[in-house]
Design an enzyme around this catalytic site. Sequence first.
Site, PDB file in Angstrom:
ATOM      1  CG  MET A 192      -3.986   3.996   2.941  1.00 33.01           C
ATOM      2  SD  MET A 192      -5.005   5.345   1.858  1.00 33.01           S
ATOM      3  CE  MET A 192      -5.621   6.604   3.236  1.00 33.01           C
ATOM      4  CB  CYS A 193      -0.844   2.680  -2.963  1.00 36.30           C
ATOM      5  SG  CYS A 193      -2.718   1.837  -3.242  1.00 36.30           S
ATOM      6  NE  ARG A 194       3.248   4.275   1.251  1.00 33.71           N
ATOM      7  CZ  ARG A 194       3.118   5.134   1.948  1.00 33.71           C
ATOM      8  NH1 ARG A 194       3.803   5.435   2.916  1.00 33.71           N
ATOM      9  NH2 ARG A 194       1.991   6.072   2.107  1.00 33.71           N
TER      10      ARG A 194
ATOM     11  CG  ASN B 248       1.684  -0.797   0.356  1.00 33.57           C
ATOM     12  OD1 ASN B 248       0.572  -0.093   0.455  1.00 33.57           O
ATOM     13  ND2 ASN B 248       2.576  -0.664   1.272  1.00 33.57           N
TER      14      ASN B 248
END
Lengths: 303, 303, 303, 303
Positions: A1-3, A40
């Site tokens: 999903m990432c940041r 991540n």
Amino acid sequence: MCRFTLYLGPPVRLSTLLTEPEHSLIRQSYHAEERSEPLNGDGFGIGWYAPRLWSEPALFHQITPAWNNRSLQSIAKVVASPCIMAHVRAATPGSDVNLANCHPFGYGGYLLMHNGHIGSFRKIRRRLIDTLTDEAFNVPRGSTDTEHLFAVFVDEIIRNGCPVDPGREDSSDGGGAMELARRLSAAIERVLRLGEEHGDGESSFLNVAVSDGKHVAVCRFDTDPQESPESLYLLHGEMYEPAGRRFPERRPDDEGEAMVVSSERLTGDLRWRAVPAESMLVLDRHAPPRIVPMDPLGRLIEA
Amino acid sequence: MCRFTLYLGPPVRLSTLLTEPEHSLIRQSYHAEERSEPLNGDGFGIGWYAPRLWSEPALFHQITPAWNNRSLQSIAKVVASPCIMAHVRAATPGSDVNLANCHPFGYGGYLLMHNGHIGSFRKIRRRLIDTLTDEAFNVPRGSTDTEHLFAVFVDEIIRNGCPVDPGREDSSDGGGAMELARRLSAAIERVLRLGEEHGDGESSFLNVAVSDGKHVAVCRFDTDPQESPESLYLLHGEMYEPAGRRFPERRPDDEGEAMVVSSERLTGDLRWRAVPAESMLVLDRHAPPRIVPMDPLGRLIEA
Amino acid sequence: MCRFTLYLGPPVRLSTLLTEPEHSLIRQSYHAEERSEPLNGDGFGIGWYAPRLWSEPALFHQITPAWNNRSLQSIAKVVASPCIMAHVRAATPGSDVNLANCHPFGYGGYLLMHNGHIGSFRKIRRRLIDTLTDEAFNVPRGSTDTEHLFAVFVDEIIRNGCPVDPGREDSSDGGGAMELARRLSAAIERVLRLGEEHGDGESSFLNVAVSDGKHVAVCRFDTDPQESPESLYLLHGEMYEPAGRRFPERRPDDEGEAMVVSSERLTGDLRWRAVPAESMLVLDRHAPPRIVPMDPLGRLIEA
Amino acid sequence: MCRFTLYLGPPVRLSTLLTEPEHSLIRQSYHAEERSEPLNGDGFGIGWYAPRLWSEPALFHQITPAWNNRSLQSIAKVVASPCIMAHVRAATPGSDVNLANCHPFGYGGYLLMHNGHIGSFRKIRRRLIDTLTDEAFNVPRGSTDTEHLFAVFVDEIIRNGCPVDPGREDSSDGGGAMELARRLSAAIERVLRLGEEHGDGESSFLNVAVSDGKHVAVCRFDTDPQESPESLYLLHGEMYEPAGRRFPERRPDDEGEAMVVSSERLTGDLRWRAVPAESMLVLDRHAPPRIVPMDPLGRLIEA
């Protein structure tokens, strides 16, 4: 999903986002707190503008994790910029981890990065591609969803006659932050409409940021009626100096508001506030941040 | 432009192709002799079959050069196979160097690798994609020409009802080497026809090899009336043991002809002979190599 | 701190350790459950023996995380071995992530891997180096603690006249599993004595495995009076086939016990049992596993 | 053997060394012309100073070739500096290619890079290490010759009480360019003396550059009576703008001489001249370049 984390304001070192804060983006690469999976680690990317030197942004991409990258730590201390985009990636399982898939994606003077995913992407990809101009068709170098969202955004830029490289001195201004927000919104609407027609009902999560080096548009958005969009926060103030160390290299024309937008709060600063769900932040260094609500198709509800 | 080497025959160690011969493929990665540019340093890939263990081939891809890769050197000594494909890449300038772009490309039980390029590729890519089944459309994970040629080959496999995984015991034989050659030829013809209609006259260089683990088809082909195709050689004999060291682990059913096909001759063995220009080599372990001429559209001229 | 898994027994595919089990080593690379930090993303390494083909083991090392490595997943399905060592790394903060630092480390026919760290390592490194023969002095290619423990182990091998490559047919047997365990124990004792004399009291955590391809010695050990050593489990039985799929390629001489040792249990199989703290597991394919207690200096307390 | 390029003068973009000139350092990574082997593809490194922002230099290292690195090309256009060191590596065969081995090497405010090799290095390494202070002993993170030369240079810095970080405002000047040259010369002498005593007569090739961000010392040196040292050139003038594009961002205090030193001439500019063999170039932005001869032990022959 990432940041992701972005900055717009008087020049700061990259390290003020990436490494210095207690909950820096590098920390979020292995200990993210506001998503169920804290990791991540599928590569990272940093884009930054140096408008006095070059109109296009620098792009530093790596497929290795951010947390053990010595070059990243070293460069972050020495490079300063008035407009920064940084992203740590959690690839969708089965998805590739190539340099071509690293955010932020660049085209001329523009950058885009994304936290989330496009619902039913595999089902709409062919149709999405069919809608692109030849120029935008060649934008994706891999096969991930965000590369294709970026191609639609570039398509919007091209079709609306926006300057390809708005940072060039001889370039017209490009319409400012609101125009940027409209292009991003239009790209989202196109993708969502394809999903409605040809998808299987899977929700989209679209925290997406775009910039031309002077302005930023970034939305917190999803199509799931049961769930909130991914987290997103804004810090806005006179200066941004998380380590309390005054930046040594500021000039008279560097004054102005400092704005940080981040998937998770970088610091304990009480001024951080959540970006409202289903809305677009429109950022311009010489104006207060503006929040524009979005309808379920991603369209801006401008007053 | 790349260099490649393949093997079909009784099991040999990978090192007999990659590292042991005086002009091994690793040597060709930095000192190729039959192309103007000696360097093939933009990553490499090895595919090999272990039919007694698994029906799909192993794929080992790296974006770093072959010559300094310790894992490659180590694995090559310890792994043996009756069917091997190995490739060192020289990326077209401006082209990406991602894992997704490394040859050989795999789909089910098939492998494909390529030395050369498709003329006018950027001009025909959209139309090429339009001709693909949905399944083949999803084959390319990057944007290079060979990935798209591979997608057309997979499209041919699918449309002709070939087994996806011909190495499985319960799989039908898949038609043998000649069928494989026909599918490769048909893929080339489709690509060349697109170039004729929509290209700008740029020539194609198509030394291409495909395998299903039991058979190999590999062509030496170009469309340039002024130039020869890239070099390609065949070595064919009872055994292939370049270092003069008898392979320790051969079983009764491992007997049969040994065939090596390589962009450049690996050894000083006098039995190497050039593959004729514009022709397809059709290889089956239980039959002598067959050479089938190709017409200017890549079609096989079967007697 | 890392996680590791090893296998000794009739040949199995690498995937039966790495990818197939519900709590496979790849899963432990991001979701380890028995250490406070679940992440082991600083590269990985696999060593395996193919005794019929080559006396030295293959070593496949990568500095990228195990969980997104397509080559690893592909190779694991196709390669089988009777003796496998696999390791996912969590680098000590500030420590390097280079290929040179990846476990398992190899020397001739030996492999070693480690989960833990050497107390006061920076304080004793110079003195440790001083004790080495010239040959062992050149073993470490980087500067991490395990590389230096491995150098001491190699030093023990050399000083005791053990064969450098015990897998060679013309090699003497090397003394078997117990001799291997004694060499590992002696190396640990040397390191701990240096720590006692010159260290600052920091504890050592030494879950260490060594193999010569036929035998394995692996200990669960620490010097901390307050804490348990890192977790370690043994599964021992007639066969190891976690996915319930019978291995296709077994020969008469492949029979014998199957032994898996792993930082965390790979499956829900009820036969897994914890290795006792402060003890050495001594494994030979043709004998039941033997557990030998260790004293606080790492010495074996042989009955 | 490697190629390197360095710059000292008014700020220029990295691209003016790395990518813009017709024979840029990136071109030298695959088409070096003044060494028998044209290939320098075993990774690269760039160090640059941004004295107004941070006293330590940035270090950007990669183990992949320079020629296909998109991040390098992008960053080079956007980053400017008054003091730059850049290196493309050709690893000695059998030598490692790890990030830890990439030049330039950094310690505090110092950088060092090297083209050549130390004769009999394996024979003298233990003795070399023995001569180091504990601080310098921990400098090498790998096992290559240049890392150890750098450790001796750091040892000289420490033993002579030079400031560790001469770029800091509160730091004393560090003695200037001549002092830097003396420290480099002393390090070379120490290494050569060890080779004389304990080596096997193999020659050393020592084109070595060091900097503290304000000054540079760089020598063209070897110990082989039959051969010339590796090539090295100096370009010195009022400005360095190879692409004829005036640098946009210069301030009043940025004026001063521009000096480029490079293994091979970057451009056809007639002002390039060869650095004399067995001599040290001593560079200070506010003085003309000074050339000091060296005796066969690397000692400066100061007038």
